[in-house]
Motif scaffolding. Structure first.
Motif, PDB file in Angstrom:
ATOM      1  N   ASN A 136       0.924  -1.197   0.462  1.00 32.51           N
ATOM      2  CA  ASN A 136       0.324  -0.134  -0.157  1.00 32.51           C
ATOM      3  C   ASN A 136       0.442   0.953   0.142  1.00 32.51           C
ATOM      4  OD1 ASN A 136      -1.526   2.059   0.610  1.00 32.51           O
ATOM      5  ND2 ASN A 136      -3.624   1.110   1.455  1.00 32.51           N
ATOM      6  N   THR A 169      -1.792  -0.640   7.336  1.00 36.73           N
ATOM      7  CA  THR A 169      -3.012  -0.356   7.229  1.00 36.73           C
ATOM      8  C   THR A 169      -3.811  -1.067   8.815  1.00 36.73           C
ATOM      9  OG1 THR A 169      -4.183  -2.166   6.364  1.00 36.73           O
ATOM     10  CG2 THR A 169      -4.065   0.019   5.395  1.00 36.73           C
ATOM     11  N   TYR A 200      -5.411   7.418  -5.161  1.00 42.08           N
ATOM     12  CA  TYR A 200      -5.423   6.638  -3.765  1.00 42.08           C
ATOM     13  C   TYR A 200      -7.259   6.733  -2.562  1.00 42.08           C
ATOM     14  CZ  TYR A 200      -5.008   4.458   0.424  1.00 42.08           C
ATOM     15  OH  TYR A 200      -4.386   3.413   1.811  1.00 42.08           O
ATOM     16  N   ASN A 243      -8.742  -0.838   3.102  1.00 42.66           N
ATOM     17  CA  ASN A 243      -8.206  -0.782   2.662  1.00 42.66           C
ATOM     18  C   ASN A 243      -7.120  -1.601   3.392  1.00 42.66           C
ATOM     19  OD1 ASN A 243      -8.583   1.216  -0.003  1.00 42.66           O
ATOM     20  ND2 ASN A 243      -7.487   1.988   1.432  1.00 42.66           N
ATOM     21  N   ASP A 258      -3.004  -3.997   3.857  1.00 44.64           N
ATOM     22  CA  ASP A 258      -1.266  -3.609   3.208  1.00 44.64           C
ATOM     23  C   ASP A 258      -1.272  -4.045   2.118  1.00 44.64           C
ATOM     24  OD1 ASP A 258      -1.054  -2.685   5.875  1.00 44.64           O
ATOM     25  OD2 ASP A 258       0.687  -4.064   6.869  1.00 44.64           O
ATOM     26  N   TRP A 291      -5.838  -1.468  -2.130  1.00 46.08           N
ATOM     27  CA  TRP A 291      -6.314  -0.296  -1.823  1.00 46.08           C
ATOM     28  C   TRP A 291      -7.149  -0.100  -2.983  1.00 46.08           C
ATOM     29  CZ3 TRP A 291      -1.543  -2.015  -2.441  1.00 46.08           C
ATOM     30  CH2 TRP A 291      -0.490  -0.736  -4.047  1.00 46.08           C
TER      31      TRP A 291
END
Length: 347
Positions: free
Chosen positions: A147, A152, A266, A272, A274, A277
């Protein structure tokens, strides 16, 4: 011009990103939060593509929330100073989670990374699947995409079908608010005309949102924008061929006119992880006279529970990054956003 020495560009970008981060931290220490900056301030801090592999935390908070949507899965806690991949964190042990609906192998989902015969071409167009990011190259580590916005607290794909970027399109359809005589309505405090947009209430989480959706493999973004609006705001999937043809004819005028791309890149989305996303292209289609949209019967369909025209202001609370996209539209159109003139950005 002199060629840059090897490694100079990544270092330069990293230094620039770090400088912007320090500025943001300084602003936070002075009691100014990034979310309170006006859209013009924000867009100067962030060009349309606000992320790169060297950047740290910007517009990345919903992707840290628990429990993960549609589950009881709690993300590993990620402190604010450890979101960015540049910060070493040897004890980072995120939870692994991919929803059963994704593992079941629907047509919109990739297989697992280690599945035989699956060798995705990351950072490229992979057959009909677009694996390029709108924000440039992303890192692939141990066969998994990373990501670009940082950690995350969750690995795997969660509810997302694709490893890496999952591309969506968000049509922001707007008109001016008008009184019974057809005159534009100005806000009594700011004096600026009030803009309205077509909003849906999502079935999955109950939040208000732009009626967007995922780009199908091989589909052009312009087709996705129109299709998603028809499906979610006009319930086209339940219409007869004759009714659908009539809707298509009415919409053609709106969607073929000059439009405004307000954001590409993004998205801070609660789904989302890692390794997967959301990215989107948010495009504003504006009905200046109101004649086109006034004759279109709004009807919730597909993922939408309710659909209606909503007055735009800073009081709106919308899904994912949608409030930010709406704010950019008001800035571009010179419409009302805030009652507080101090929230406007000054050079």
């Amino acid at each position: 011009p002199m060629p840059l020495p090897a490694g100079a560009l990544p270092r330069a970008v990293a230094v620039l990103s770090f400088s912007v981060l320090l500025s943001a931290r300084g602003a936070a220490q002075r009691g100014i939060t990034l979310c309170n900056l006006s859209a013009s301030c924000w867009s100067r801090l962030h060009p349309v593509n606000m992320f790169n592999s060297y950047n740290v935390k910007f517009h990345h908070s919903k992707a840290l929330t628990s429990p993960y949507p549609g589950s009881r899965i709690e993300r590993s806690q990620v402190p604010e100073d450890k979101v960015g991949w540049l910060t070493e964190w040897e004890d980072y042990h995120p939870v692994e989670y991919t929803a059963k609906s994704v593992l079941a192998g629907p047509s919109w989902a990739d297989p697992q990374i280690n599945e035989e015969g699956f060798s995705p071409k990351f950072n490229e167009r992979d057959g009909e699947v677009e694996r390029k990011s709108l924000n440039g190259l992303y890192v692939v580590e141990n066969g998994r995409p990373r990501n670009p916005a940082g950690r995350t607290g969750l690995t795997g794909r969660g509810l997302l079908g694709r490893w890496g970027p999952n591309h969506a399109a968000d049509p922001v359809v707007t008109r001016w608010k008008r009184d019974g005589s057809g005159n534009k309505v100005a806000h009594p405090v700011s004096g600026k005309n009030i803009l309205q947009f077509v909003a849906i209430k999502r079935r999955d989480c109950g939040e208000w949102a732009i009626p967007g959706g995922m780009v199908d493999p091989g589909e052009k973004i312009t087709a996705t924008l129109k299709r998603e609006f028809e499906e979610e705001a006009l319930n086209s999937l339940q219409k007869s061929p004759e009714e659908k043809a009539k809707l298509e004819k009415q919409l053609q005028k709106l969607f073929s006119q000059e439009h405004l791309v307000v954001y590409r890149g993004y998205v801070d989305d609660p789904r989302n992880t890692d390794n997967a996303w959301m990215e989107t292209e948010a495009v504003n289609y504006h009905d200046e006279t109101g004649e086109t949209m006034d004759n279109l019967p709004l009807e919730a369909g597909d993922d939408a529970g309710v659909v209606k025209w909503v007055d735009i202001s800073e009081k709106l609370e919308l899904y994912a990054s949608h409030s930010y996209f709406i704010r950019l539209v008001t800035e571009k159109r010179g419409a009302h956003w805030s009652e507080d003139p101090a929230s406007e950005c000054h050079e």
